[in-house]
Design an enzyme around this catalytic site. Structure first.
Site, PDB file in Angstrom:
ATOM      1  N   ARG A   1     -24.927 -37.800-104.358  1.00 32.93           N
ATOM      2  CA  ARG A   1     -23.908 -37.315-103.167  1.00 32.93           C
ATOM      3  C   ARG A   1     -23.755 -38.398-102.200  1.00 32.93           C
ATOM      4  NH1 ARG A   1     -24.222 -31.443-103.592  1.00 32.93           N
ATOM      5  NH2 ARG A   1     -26.209 -30.907-104.318  1.00 32.93           N
TER       6      ARG A   1
ATOM      7  N   HIS B   1     -17.642 -36.334-104.990  1.00 30.93           N
ATOM      8  CA  HIS B   1     -18.307 -37.346-105.398  1.00 30.93           C
ATOM      9  C   HIS B   1     -18.014 -37.628-107.080  1.00 30.93           C
ATOM     10  CE1 HIS B   1     -20.959 -35.747-102.268  1.00 30.93           C
ATOM     11  NE2 HIS B   1     -20.896 -34.696-102.705  1.00 30.93           N
TER      12      HIS B   1
ATOM     13  N   TYR C   1     -26.961 -25.261 -95.417  1.00 23.76           N
ATOM     14  CA  TYR C   1     -25.731 -25.065 -95.023  1.00 23.76           C
ATOM     15  C   TYR C   1     -25.466 -24.111 -93.926  1.00 23.76           C
ATOM     16  CZ  TYR C   1     -24.671 -27.437 -99.481  1.00 23.76           C
ATOM     17  OH  TYR C   1     -24.514 -28.479-100.385  1.00 23.76           O
TER      18      TYR C   1
ATOM     19  N   ASN D   1     -12.930 -30.801 -96.932  1.00 26.73           N
ATOM     20  CA  ASN D   1     -14.233 -30.623 -97.417  1.00 26.73           C
ATOM     21  C   ASN D   1     -14.058 -30.326 -98.939  1.00 26.73           C
ATOM     22  OD1 ASN D   1     -16.913 -30.400 -98.055  1.00 26.73           O
ATOM     23  ND2 ASN D   1     -17.544 -28.969 -96.490  1.00 26.73           N
TER      24      ASN D   1
ATOM     25  N   SER E   1     -23.200 -30.500 -94.383  1.00 21.29           N
ATOM     26  CA  SER E   1     -24.364 -31.553 -94.395  1.00 21.29           C
ATOM     27  C   SER E   1     -24.042 -32.977 -94.308  1.00 21.29           C
ATOM     28  CB  SER E   1     -25.280 -31.234 -95.596  1.00 21.29           C
ATOM     29  OG  SER E   1     -24.535 -31.587 -96.955  1.00 21.29           O
TER      30      SER E   1
ATOM     31  N   PRO F   1     -15.143 -26.603-104.193  1.00 21.62           N
ATOM     32  CA  PRO F   1     -15.915 -25.550-104.947  1.00 21.62           C
ATOM     33  C   PRO F   1     -17.210 -25.109-104.121  1.00 21.62           C
ATOM     34  CG  PRO F   1     -15.757 -27.711-106.132  1.00 21.62           C
ATOM     35  CD  PRO F   1     -14.629 -27.817-104.841  1.00 21.62           C
ATOM     36  N   ASN F   2     -17.281 -24.020-104.364  1.00 25.66           N
ATOM     37  CA  ASN F   2     -18.619 -23.419-103.817  1.00 25.66           C
ATOM     38  C   ASN F   2     -18.616 -23.118-102.454  1.00 25.66           C
ATOM     39  OD1 ASN F   2     -19.874 -23.154-106.322  1.00 25.66           O
ATOM     40  ND2 ASN F   2     -20.137 -25.105-106.660  1.00 25.66           N
TER      41      ASN F   2
ATOM     42  N   ASP G   1      -6.658 -39.963-105.686  1.00 29.37           N
ATOM     43  CA  ASP G   1      -5.129 -40.303-105.876  1.00 29.37           C
ATOM     44  C   ASP G   1      -4.110 -39.500-105.397  1.00 29.37           C
ATOM     45  OD1 ASP G   1      -5.915 -42.292-107.599  1.00 29.37           O
ATOM     46  OD2 ASP G   1      -5.480 -41.327-109.441  1.00 29.37           O
TER      47      ASP G   1
ATOM     48  N   ALA H   1     -18.287 -30.775-104.207  1.00 27.00           N
ATOM     49  CA  ALA H   1     -18.674 -31.463-105.103  1.00 27.00           C
ATOM     50  C   ALA H   1     -17.859 -32.510-105.653  1.00 27.00           C
ATOM     51  CB  ALA H   1     -19.606 -30.782-106.327  1.00 27.00           C
TER      52      ALA H   1
ATOM     53  N   ARG I   1     -28.934 -37.026 -98.652  1.00 26.83           N
ATOM     54  CA  ARG I   1     -29.394 -35.981 -99.800  1.00 26.83           C
ATOM     55  C   ARG I   1     -29.340 -36.804-101.213  1.00 26.83           C
ATOM     56  NH1 ARG I   1     -25.681 -31.030 -99.539  1.00 26.83           N
ATOM     57  NH2 ARG I   1     -27.413 -30.239-100.936  1.00 26.83           N
TER      58      ARG I   1
ATOM     59  N   HIS J   1     -18.115 -32.917 -93.997  1.00 23.79           N
ATOM     60  CA  HIS J   1     -19.156 -32.328 -94.761  1.00 23.79           C
ATOM     61  C   HIS J   1     -20.034 -31.469 -93.770  1.00 23.79           C
ATOM     62  CE1 HIS J   1     -18.134 -34.369 -98.506  1.00 23.79           C
ATOM     63  NE2 HIS J   1     -18.023 -35.416 -97.610  1.00 23.79           N
TER      64      HIS J   1
ATOM     65  N   GLU K   1     -12.405 -36.703 -93.806  1.00 22.51           N
ATOM     66  CA  GLU K   1     -13.329 -36.068 -94.915  1.00 22.51           C
ATOM     67  C   GLU K   1     -14.427 -35.426 -93.991  1.00 22.51           C
ATOM     68  OE1 GLU K   1     -15.240 -39.239 -97.166  1.00 22.51           O
ATOM     69  OE2 GLU K   1     -16.813 -37.852 -97.886  1.00 22.51           O
TER      70      GLU K   1
ATOM     71  N   ARG L   1     -25.804 -18.208 -99.419  1.00 19.40           N
ATOM     72  CA  ARG L   1     -26.913 -18.819-100.079  1.00 19.40           C
ATOM     73  C   ARG L   1     -27.237 -20.318 -99.571  1.00 19.40           C
ATOM     74  NH1 ARG L   1     -27.284 -17.951-105.618  1.00 19.40           N
ATOM     75  NH2 ARG L   1     -27.060 -15.914-106.032  1.00 19.40           N
TER      76      ARG L   1
END
Ligand code: CA2
Length: 141
Positions: free
Chosen positions: A110, A79, A22, A73, A101, A9-10, A86, A76, A106, A99, A97, A17
């Site tokens: 997070r 977390h 980022y 990635n 950032s 998401p995002n 699963d 959110a 942070r 990221h 995994e 933004r």
């Protein structure tokens, strides 16, 4: 070799933004660069983004048929999502995994990852270059 890069998401807002966190590179830029590098590495790449947890779960399940590695990635959902944890647990290929950032420096919320316990490796804090590093690490490693 087949690799799936999944974005949660995002991440469709990358570069549009919060550039101080980022950067200025958009997800479309990252996708294009990943496809270019995948071509050089002779990798078949599938690059996707979803804002929906269930859709990410479905794509991870589908990757059980013939995808060698997932670079994830989860945004959110990293977390929060036991469902993605699963689904990854049921996947036999390699898992990175990723990221943009470094979540460890942070907010406290997070600093918890439901992905890390089922990942083979974590790349974080290298900005959007991390996508290319992850791709190379899987293809060459
Ligand atoms: O650093 C990362 O790559 C993250 O996975 C990005 C997630 C965040 O929730 C994770 O803790 C760390 C956020 C995705 C991007 O969200 C944006 C929100 C506004 C503007 C641009 C991006």
């Amino acid at each position: 070799m087949r690799i799936l890069i999944l974005n949660g998401p995002n991440l469709n807002l990358l570069g549009l933004r919060e550039p101080h966190i980022y950067g200025h590179t958009t997800l479309a830029d990252i996708r294009e660069e990943c496809h270019r590098v995948a071509g050089d590495l002779d990798v078949q790449l599938d690059f996707r983004q979803s804002n929906h947890e269930g859709e990410l779960v479905t794509w991870i399940q589908q990757a059980r048929n013939g995808t060698d590695a997932i670079i994830l990635n989860a945004g959110a959902y990293t977390h929060t999502s036991i469902a993605i944890h699963d689904a990854l647990k049921a996947y036999d290929g390699r898992i990175i995994e990723l990221h943009v950032s470094n979540p460890q420096r942070r907010e406290a919320f997070r600093q918890v990852s439901y992905i890390a316990p089922v990942a083979d490796a974590v790349i974080a804090g290298f900005g959007t270059d991390g996508y290319i590093s992850a791709l190379r690490a899987i293809a060459e490693g």
